[in-house]
Enzyme design. Sequence first.
Site, PDB file in Angstrom:
ATOM      1  N   ASP A   7       0.803  -1.114  -0.034  1.00 43.22           N
ATOM      2  CA  ASP A   7      -0.078   0.213  -0.165  1.00 43.22           C
ATOM      3  C   ASP A   7       0.887   1.382   0.080  1.00 43.22           C
ATOM      4  O   ASP A   7       2.084   1.141   0.310  1.00 43.22           O
ATOM      5  CB  ASP A   7      -0.984   0.013   1.211  1.00 43.22           C
ATOM      6  CG  ASP A   7      -1.771   1.159   1.262  1.00 43.22           C
ATOM      7  OD1 ASP A   7      -2.394   1.177   0.289  1.00 43.22           O
ATOM      8  OD2 ASP A   7      -1.532   2.168   2.282  1.00 43.22           O
ATOM      9  N   SER A   8       0.214   2.430  -0.496  1.00 43.11           N
ATOM     10  CA  SER A   8       1.023   3.628  -0.215  1.00 43.11           C
ATOM     11  C   SER A   8       1.551   3.963   1.176  1.00 43.11           C
ATOM     12  O   SER A   8       2.607   4.741   1.388  1.00 43.11           O
ATOM     13  CB  SER A   8       0.220   4.775  -0.720  1.00 43.11           C
ATOM     14  OG  SER A   8      -0.970   4.831  -0.113  1.00 43.11           O
ATOM     15  N   CYS A  70      -3.721  -0.766  -2.217  1.00 45.06           N
ATOM     16  CA  CYS A  70      -4.125   0.584  -2.366  1.00 45.06           C
ATOM     17  C   CYS A  70      -5.047   0.779  -3.618  1.00 45.06           C
ATOM     18  O   CYS A  70      -4.668   0.184  -4.734  1.00 45.06           O
ATOM     19  CB  CYS A  70      -2.754   1.299  -2.711  1.00 45.06           C
ATOM     20  SG  CYS A  70      -3.039   3.130  -3.082  1.00 45.06           S
ATOM     21  N   THR A  72      -5.558   3.600  -5.294  1.00 47.25           N
ATOM     22  CA  THR A  72      -4.838   4.250  -6.264  1.00 47.25           C
ATOM     23  C   THR A  72      -4.104   3.574  -7.231  1.00 47.25           C
ATOM     24  O   THR A  72      -4.093   3.659  -8.255  1.00 47.25           O
ATOM     25  CB  THR A  72      -4.326   5.382  -5.597  1.00 47.25           C
ATOM     26  OG1 THR A  72      -5.147   6.092  -4.545  1.00 47.25           O
ATOM     27  CG2 THR A  72      -3.806   6.665  -6.540  1.00 47.25           C
ATOM     28  N   GLU A 149      -6.453   9.099   9.423  1.00 50.60           N
ATOM     29  CA  GLU A 149      -5.119   8.925  10.227  1.00 50.60           C
ATOM     30  C   GLU A 149      -5.162   9.444  11.679  1.00 50.60           C
ATOM     31  O   GLU A 149      -4.552   8.953  12.466  1.00 50.60           O
ATOM     32  CB  GLU A 149      -3.939   9.466   9.248  1.00 50.60           C
ATOM     33  CG  GLU A 149      -4.106   8.388   8.125  1.00 50.60           C
ATOM     34  CD  GLU A 149      -2.712   8.460   7.186  1.00 50.60           C
ATOM     35  OE1 GLU A 149      -1.921   9.312   7.575  1.00 50.60           O
ATOM     36  OE2 GLU A 149      -2.682   7.768   6.067  1.00 50.60           O
ATOM     37  N   CYS A 181     -11.317   3.431  -1.044  1.00 54.69           N
ATOM     38  CA  CYS A 181     -10.196   3.945  -0.493  1.00 54.69           C
ATOM     39  C   CYS A 181      -9.755   3.114   0.540  1.00 54.69           C
ATOM     40  O   CYS A 181     -10.718   2.739   1.552  1.00 54.69           O
ATOM     41  CB  CYS A 181     -10.126   5.466  -0.376  1.00 54.69           C
ATOM     42  SG  CYS A 181      -8.650   6.126   0.413  1.00 54.69           S
ATOM     43  N   HIS A 183      -8.739   4.151   3.433  1.00 66.98           N
ATOM     44  CA  HIS A 183      -9.054   4.524   4.841  1.00 66.98           C
ATOM     45  C   HIS A 183     -10.494   4.465   5.096  1.00 66.98           C
ATOM     46  O   HIS A 183     -10.823   4.904   6.310  1.00 66.98           O
ATOM     47  CB  HIS A 183      -8.177   5.959   4.559  1.00 66.98           C
ATOM     48  CG  HIS A 183      -7.235   6.134   4.514  1.00 66.98           C
ATOM     49  ND1 HIS A 183      -6.023   5.502   3.740  1.00 66.98           N
ATOM     50  CD2 HIS A 183      -6.219   6.777   5.619  1.00 66.98           C
ATOM     51  CE1 HIS A 183      -4.910   5.855   4.025  1.00 66.98           C
ATOM     52  NE2 HIS A 183      -4.970   6.398   5.229  1.00 66.98           N
TER      53      HIS A 183
END
Length: 258
Positions: A7-8, A70, A72, A149, A181, A183
């Site tokens: 993941d990023s 991820c 993206t 976050e 996404c 998150h």
Amino acid sequence: GPIGVFDSGIGGLTVLKALMARLPHERTLYLGDTARVPYGTKSGEVVTRYSLKNAEFLLERGIKLLVVACNTASAAALPALQAALPVPVLGVIEPGARTALQRTRGGGVGVIGTPGTVRSGAYQRALEAGNPKVAVKATACPLFVPLAEEGWTTGDVPLLVAREYLAGFARDGVDTLVLGCTHYPLLKGVIAEVVGPHVSLVDSAEATAEAVAELLGEKGLLAPASVGAPEHAFFVTDVPERFVEVGARFLGRPIPSA
Ligand code: DGN
């Protein structure tokens, strides 16, 4: 070998969490590219370059399958990764889109994600490939990432942000909403409150864990039930402190070290 997940940064831990719950006997290697996060606002070319690097790192450690956690990176780099790697590669978009098509009752499917994910059109294409008649409405919700976050997932601030971003979905009669996404599962409560009980939320992380289980089963790659708990190793590309601290909330359990 273990399942590789990248993941990023921290967000992909929601996907790892779903994988660990669905496949409790599997060893996993997780790489968070914390030096280069965020991917969500970068170009597809740059995200693809970073993704190939991440994949190479995990491949050198003997993974049997790669999960691109991820959204993206899945949107930008999945074909490049599949062409470059000798092991099966799975992204989060196809499984999320498939689940959404199973759930919708014809009222249209909403997608929320980073600007990069929405701009790529990857969810829109995956949904239309499964059902050419589906109406898709996609919106980027970039502020959800820092809110998740910071642990700011309840109360007035996330609620106001969610109302701004999501008001259009209610007007457009969407009946299914893809959390596109890593998150967003942390903000599920607030999102559900804003879109209301008639909109079904699709968690791409859970859909992906199911798809990984199916693929491993088909290929005969499932780990045998072991006596002890399998090993889970974590790697990051910057110093580990923040990843270990914030990541525990995303994973729902302590991260030993990274
Ligand atoms: N992991 C990213 C995603 O799922 O699109 C979100 C974090 C980011 O890179 N902005």
